[in-house]
Write a protein that holds these residues in place. Structure first.
Motif, PDB file in Angstrom:
ATOM      1  N   GLY A  92       0.959  -1.340  -0.056  1.00 35.97           N
ATOM      2  CA  GLY A  92       0.070   0.573   0.402  1.00 35.97           C
ATOM      3  C   GLY A  92       0.817   1.044  -0.026  1.00 35.97           C
ATOM      4  N   TYR A  93       2.102   1.201   0.006  1.00 38.98           N
ATOM      5  CA  TYR A  93       2.945   2.438   0.346  1.00 38.98           C
ATOM      6  C   TYR A  93       2.661   3.108  -0.896  1.00 38.98           C
ATOM      7  N   PRO A  94       3.127   2.528  -1.805  1.00 39.90           N
ATOM      8  CA  PRO A  94       3.295   3.831  -3.562  1.00 39.90           C
ATOM      9  C   PRO A  94       1.758   4.585  -3.281  1.00 39.90           C
ATOM     10  N   LEU A  95       0.794   3.297  -2.868  1.00 43.88           N
ATOM     11  CA  LEU A  95      -0.306   4.811  -2.969  1.00 43.88           C
ATOM     12  C   LEU A  95      -0.668   6.056  -2.098  1.00 43.88           C
ATOM     13  N   ILE A  96      -0.265   5.321  -1.324  1.00 42.27           N
ATOM     14  CA  ILE A  96      -0.434   6.624   0.471  1.00 42.27           C
ATOM     15  C   ILE A  96       0.321   7.527   0.072  1.00 42.27           C
ATOM     16  N   PHE A  97       2.140   6.691   0.077  1.00 44.24           N
ATOM     17  CA  PHE A  97       2.889   8.252  -0.691  1.00 44.24           C
ATOM     18  C   PHE A  97       2.196   8.997  -1.659  1.00 44.24           C
ATOM     19  N   PHE A 148      -1.454   9.414   8.656  1.00 44.24           N
ATOM     20  CA  PHE A 148      -2.174   9.101   7.951  1.00 44.24           C
ATOM     21  C   PHE A 148      -1.963   7.870   7.216  1.00 44.24           C
ATOM     22  N   THR A 149      -0.389   7.057   7.101  1.00 40.88           N
ATOM     23  CA  THR A 149       0.064   6.029   6.939  1.00 40.88           C
ATOM     24  C   THR A 149      -0.386   4.921   7.783  1.00 40.88           C
ATOM     25  N   ALA A 150      -0.580   5.351   9.012  1.00 40.35           N
ATOM     26  CA  ALA A 150      -1.149   4.045   9.684  1.00 40.35           C
ATOM     27  C   ALA A 150      -2.552   4.469   9.776  1.00 40.35           C
ATOM     28  N   ILE A 151      -3.933   4.992   9.393  1.00 34.87           N
ATOM     29  CA  ILE A 151      -4.815   5.663   9.092  1.00 34.87           C
ATOM     30  C   ILE A 151      -5.683   4.473   8.048  1.00 34.87           C
ATOM     31  N   ALA A 152      -4.610   4.289   6.314  1.00 31.74           N
ATOM     32  CA  ALA A 152      -4.828   3.668   5.613  1.00 31.74           C
ATOM     33  C   ALA A 152      -4.303   2.613   5.907  1.00 31.74           C
ATOM     34  N   LEU A 153      -3.157   1.636   6.656  1.00 35.88           N
ATOM     35  CA  LEU A 153      -3.092   0.940   6.671  1.00 35.88           C
ATOM     36  C   LEU A 153      -4.433  -0.167   7.868  1.00 35.88           C
ATOM     37  N   ALA A 154      -4.788   0.910   9.124  1.00 39.42           N
ATOM     38  CA  ALA A 154      -6.063   0.767   9.825  1.00 39.42           C
ATOM     39  C   ALA A 154      -7.792  -0.270   8.606  1.00 39.42           C
ATOM     40  N   ALA A 155      -7.210   1.334   7.582  1.00 44.16           N
ATOM     41  CA  ALA A 155      -8.650   1.077   6.399  1.00 44.16           C
ATOM     42  C   ALA A 155      -7.997  -0.343   5.397  1.00 44.16           C
ATOM     43  N   GLY A 156      -6.914  -0.710   5.595  1.00 44.45           N
ATOM     44  CA  GLY A 156      -6.926  -2.406   5.102  1.00 44.45           C
ATOM     45  C   GLY A 156      -7.358  -3.287   5.996  1.00 44.45           C
ATOM     46  N   LEU A 161      -4.802  -5.101 -11.639  1.00 45.24           N
ATOM     47  CA  LEU A 161      -5.127  -3.518 -11.368  1.00 45.24           C
ATOM     48  C   LEU A 161      -4.437  -2.765 -10.323  1.00 45.24           C
ATOM     49  N   PHE A 162      -4.424  -3.446  -8.898  1.00 44.63           N
ATOM     50  CA  PHE A 162      -3.613  -2.777  -7.856  1.00 44.63           C
ATOM     51  C   PHE A 162      -2.357  -2.341  -8.464  1.00 44.63           C
ATOM     52  N   THR A 163      -1.506  -2.859  -8.830  1.00 43.22           N
ATOM     53  CA  THR A 163      -0.206  -2.629  -8.915  1.00 43.22           C
ATOM     54  C   THR A 163      -0.227  -2.041 -10.055  1.00 43.22           C
ATOM     55  N   LEU A 164      -0.799  -2.014 -11.427  1.00 40.24           N
ATOM     56  CA  LEU A 164      -1.207  -1.284 -11.830  1.00 40.24           C
ATOM     57  C   LEU A 164      -1.569   0.098 -11.669  1.00 40.24           C
ATOM     58  N   VAL A 165      -2.671   0.892 -10.601  1.00 42.24           N
ATOM     59  CA  VAL A 165      -3.560   1.905 -10.129  1.00 42.24           C
ATOM     60  C   VAL A 165      -1.942   2.238  -9.436  1.00 42.24           C
ATOM     61  N   SER A 166      -1.242   1.950  -8.916  1.00 40.88           N
ATOM     62  CA  SER A 166      -0.354   2.348  -8.032  1.00 40.88           C
ATOM     63  C   SER A 166       1.016   2.777  -9.133  1.00 40.88           C
ATOM     64  N   ASN A 167       1.141   2.612  -9.879  1.00 43.21           N
ATOM     65  CA  ASN A 167       2.057   2.481 -11.104  1.00 43.21           C
ATOM     66  C   ASN A 167       2.361   3.963 -12.114  1.00 43.21           C
ATOM     67  N   LEU A 168       0.227   4.236 -12.016  1.00 41.61           N
ATOM     68  CA  LEU A 168       0.021   5.581 -12.646  1.00 41.61           C
ATOM     69  C   LEU A 168       0.495   6.552 -11.440  1.00 41.61           C
ATOM     70  N   ALA A 169       0.154   5.542 -10.826  1.00 45.57           N
ATOM     71  CA  ALA A 169      -0.256   7.062 -10.294  1.00 45.57           C
ATOM     72  C   ALA A 169       1.335   8.035  -9.677  1.00 45.57           C
ATOM     73  N   LEU A 170       2.396   6.493  -9.696  1.00 49.32           N
ATOM     74  CA  LEU A 170       3.500   7.382  -9.755  1.00 49.32           C
ATOM     75  C   LEU A 170       4.194   8.169 -11.172  1.00 49.32           C
ATOM     76  N   VAL A 171       3.447   8.066 -12.402  1.00 53.08           N
ATOM     77  CA  VAL A 171       3.857   8.344 -13.319  1.00 53.08           C
ATOM     78  C   VAL A 171       3.319   9.581 -13.341  1.00 53.08           C
ATOM     79  N   TYR A 172       2.419   9.753 -12.421  1.00 55.35           N
ATOM     80  CA  TYR A 172       1.428  11.067 -12.182  1.00 55.35           C
ATOM     81  C   TYR A 172       2.254  11.936 -11.429  1.00 55.35           C
ATOM     82  N   SER A 173       3.037  11.464 -10.634  1.00 56.85           N
ATOM     83  CA  SER A 173       3.239  12.358  -9.696  1.00 56.85           C
ATOM     84  C   SER A 173       5.306  12.635  -9.924  1.00 56.85           C
ATOM     85  N   LEU A 174       5.615  11.980 -10.959  1.00 56.82           N
ATOM     86  CA  LEU A 174       7.025  12.148 -11.984  1.00 56.82           C
ATOM     87  C   LEU A 174       6.185  13.010 -12.108  1.00 56.82           C
TER      88      LEU A 174
END
Length: 457
Positions: free
Chosen positions: A26-31, A46-54, A135-148
Motif C-alpha cells: 500500500g505504500y506507493p498509493l499512500i505516498f 495518515f499512513t497508520a489510518i490507511a493501513l488500518a483501513a486495509g 489492477l492494484f499494482t497498475l493503479v499504483s504505477n500510474l499514480a507514480l508516473v503522474y507524480s513524476l
C-alpha cells in the motif's frame, strides 16, 4: 439467482484482497495521496489510518465463525520471533534512552492483527487474487508516473519515487515502488501463461507486465532487479523443457498466437516511434544502472575507473561496514551472539545478520528457520504450480529472500506483512478445495475447507 449470488461473493472476495494489497503493497498509493495530492504531507498518522483501513477491508463476514488453518510450524516460529522482539524491546533494549516503545508496539499490533485476519479469510480469495493484484499494482504505477510528471523538481536520471515530506528533491523510498512493480510483473506473467486466461485479458496482462518492468528499471533498485532475474531463472528451470519448447513453437503457428505476436510487434513499433524519448530514457537508465554496479565491482576488486580509484556507493559501503563489524564480533566477541546485543542495537542493513547480532541465537533460529521453510515451500510450489495465489507467493518470496541480505531490519512490517501472507497459504495447499487447484488432488479436500470456530481448518 445463483449467478448473482456468485457475483456478490466475487466482489466480497475482491474487497478482502484489496485489503491485503493495502497492507502488503500500500505504500506507493499512500505516498501518492499523502505527498502528491498533499492530503497529509509527511504524516505518519495518515499512513497508520490507511493501513488500518486495509485491515478493516480484510474483515470477512464470517470473522470468528470460520477459521482456516495456516502452516502451524511457520506460524509458531513467526509468532515466537515477534514475541521475542517485544520481550527484548522491554527487557534487553540495545538503544540507550530508547523512546519508541509506542510506535514499535503499534507496528507489532498491525502485524498480529493482519495475521489474525488472514486466518479468518476464506481460501476462495484464490479465485480473484491475481487479477486484483494486477489492477492494484497498475493503479499504483500510474499514480507514480503522474507524480513524476507533475513534480517540477524531478529530473530524468533520478530514481523514480515520490518525494516524502520536506525531503530533498528526488528523495523518497524507491524500494516501495520497486516492490509494487515486481509484484505486478509476477502477477501479470502468471495470468498470461495460465491456460484459463482469455485472449484479451492475456494481452492486457502482457502489456501491463512490460509497463511494470519499465517502472522497475526507473526505480533502479538492485534487490528487485536481482530478485526478478532469480525468479526468471526458477521459472525457466521448472517450466521450460525441450518438449514444451517444441509444443510452444508449434503453437505459435496457430491463428490466435500469430495475431497476438503481430499486434504486439506493431504496438511496440508504434509506441517507440511515437514516444522515442521514453525509449531513450529507459535505455539511459539501464546503462547508468549497469555502470554504477560495475563500479561497485571494480571497487571491491581494488580497480580504477577512468584513471581514478573506484568507490562503493553509499548502500554498498554501509553493508561493507556491517560485514566488518560482524567479522569483528565473530573474532573477539563471539559470546555476545548467544543473547545478542539487544533490541535494535545496530542497524546492519542485512536483516538475517541483524537477527543474529541483535536478537541472539534464538532470534536467528526463529527468523532464519522461518525463511528456510518458506524457501523450501517456494521451490516446491514453483515446481508444481498448485494454484495462482501460491505460485505468486513463491515467486514473490524471491524479492524477500534477496532483501534478507541487502536491506531492511528483521522486525520491519515491510518484511512481516508478506511473511504473514506466506504463513497463511504456503504448505497447506492440500487443505484447499479441489476446485481452487490448477492440479486437483487425488483425494477430496473439501472436507478440510471450513469448520466451526471450535476447530481450525
Amino acid at each position: 439467482m445463483s449467478n448473482f449470488i456468485r457475483f456478490l461473493q466475487t466482489l466480497d472476495y475482491m474487497r478482502l484482497v484489496v485489503g491485503i494489497c493495502i497492507l502488503v503493497d500500500g505504500y506507493p498509493l499512500i505516498f501518492f495521496f499523502r505527498e502528491t495530492l498533499k492530503l497529509a504531507p509527511g504524516s505518519t498518522a495518515f499512513t497508520a489510518i490507511a493501513l488500518a483501513a486495509g485491515l478493516v477491508l480484510m474483515i470477512p463476514f464470517t470473522v470468528l465463525r470460520r477459521l482456516y488453518r495456516p502452516n502451524l510450524t511457520m506460524f509458531w516460529m513467526g509468532v515466537g520471533f515477534l514475541l521475542l522482539c517485544i520481550f527484548y524491546m522491554f527487557v534487553y533494549n540495545g538503544v540507550p534512552g530508547f523512546k519508541e516503545y509506542d510506535k514499535d508496539m503499534i507496528y507489532f499490533a498491525y502485524i498480529f492483527i493482519f495475521l489474525f485476519l488472514l486466518i479468518n479469510i476464506p481460501n476462495d480469495v484464490i479465485r480473484v487474487f491475481i487479477p486484483v493484484v494486477i489492477l492494484f499494482t497498475l493503479v499504483s504505477n500510474l499514480a507514480l508516473v503522474y507524480s513524476l510528471m507533475t513534480n517540477p523538481s524531478w529530473a530524468i536520471g533520478q530514481r523514480a519515487t515520490i518525494t516524502l515530506g520536506d525531503g530533498d528533491d528526488g528523495s523518497g523510498n524507491p524500494h516501495a515502488f520497486a516492490r509494487n512493480a515486481f509484484m505486478g510483473v509476477i502477477a501479470c506473467v502468471i495470468w498470461t501463461v495460465r491456460p484459463q486466461t482469455g485472449f484479451i485479458f492475456r494481452l492486457l496482462a502482457l502489456f501491463s507486465a512490460v509497463f511494470n518492468v519499465a517502472i522497475l528499471v526507473l526505480t533502479q533498485t538492485r534487490s528487485s532487479i536481482v530478485a526478478l532475474i532469480l525468479a526468471l531463472m526458477f521459472f525457466m528451470f521448472f517450466n521450460v523443457r525441450p518438449a514444451q519448447i517444441r509444443s510452444t513453437v508449434r503453437g505459435l503457428f496457430k491463428p490466435v498466437p500469430i495475431i497476438t505476436i503481430i499486434v504486439g510487434i506493431v504496438g511496440l513499433m508504434f509506441f517507440f516511434r511515437r514516444y522515442y524519448d521514453a525509449y531513450a530514457i529507459l535505455y539511459g537508465y539501464v546503462i547508468g544502472f549497469v555502470e554504477r554496479n560495475m563500479e561497485n565491482i571494480y571497487a571491491l576488486l581494488g580497480m580504477k575507473v577512468k584513471g581514478t580509484q573506484a568507490t562503493l556507493d553509499a548502500s554498498a559501503a554501509n553493508r561493507s561496514v556491517s560485514a566488518l563489524f560482524f567479522s569483528n564480533v565473530l573474532v573477539g566477541h563471539l559470546h555476545m551472539l548467544i543473547l545478542g546485543f539487544g533490541y535494535k542495537f545496530l542497524y546492519l542493513d542485512v536483516p538475517i545478520m541483524e537477527a543474529l547480532t541483535n536478537m541472539g541465537v534464538l532470534g536467528f533460529i526463529l527468523f532464519g528457520g522461518l525463511n528456510i521453510m518458506i524457501l523450501y515451500h517456494s521451490v516446491r510450489i514453483m515446481r508444481t504450480n498448485p494454484n495462482p495465489l501460491n505460485t505468486f507467493l513463491a515467486y514473490f518470496y524471491m524479492l524477500v529472500l534477496v532483501q534478507l541480505f541487502t536491506n531492511g531490519r528483521p522486525n520491519e512490517i515491510a518484511f512481516w506483512f508478506p511473511l504473514a501472507l506466506m504463513i497463511r497459504f504456503m504448505g497447506v495447499e492440500h487443505l484447499f478445495p479441489a476446485y481452487l487447484s490448477d492440479r486437483p488432488a487425488l483425494i477430496d479436500s473439501e472436507q478440510f475447507e471450513v469448520v466451526p470456530t471450535t476447530q481450525a481448518t
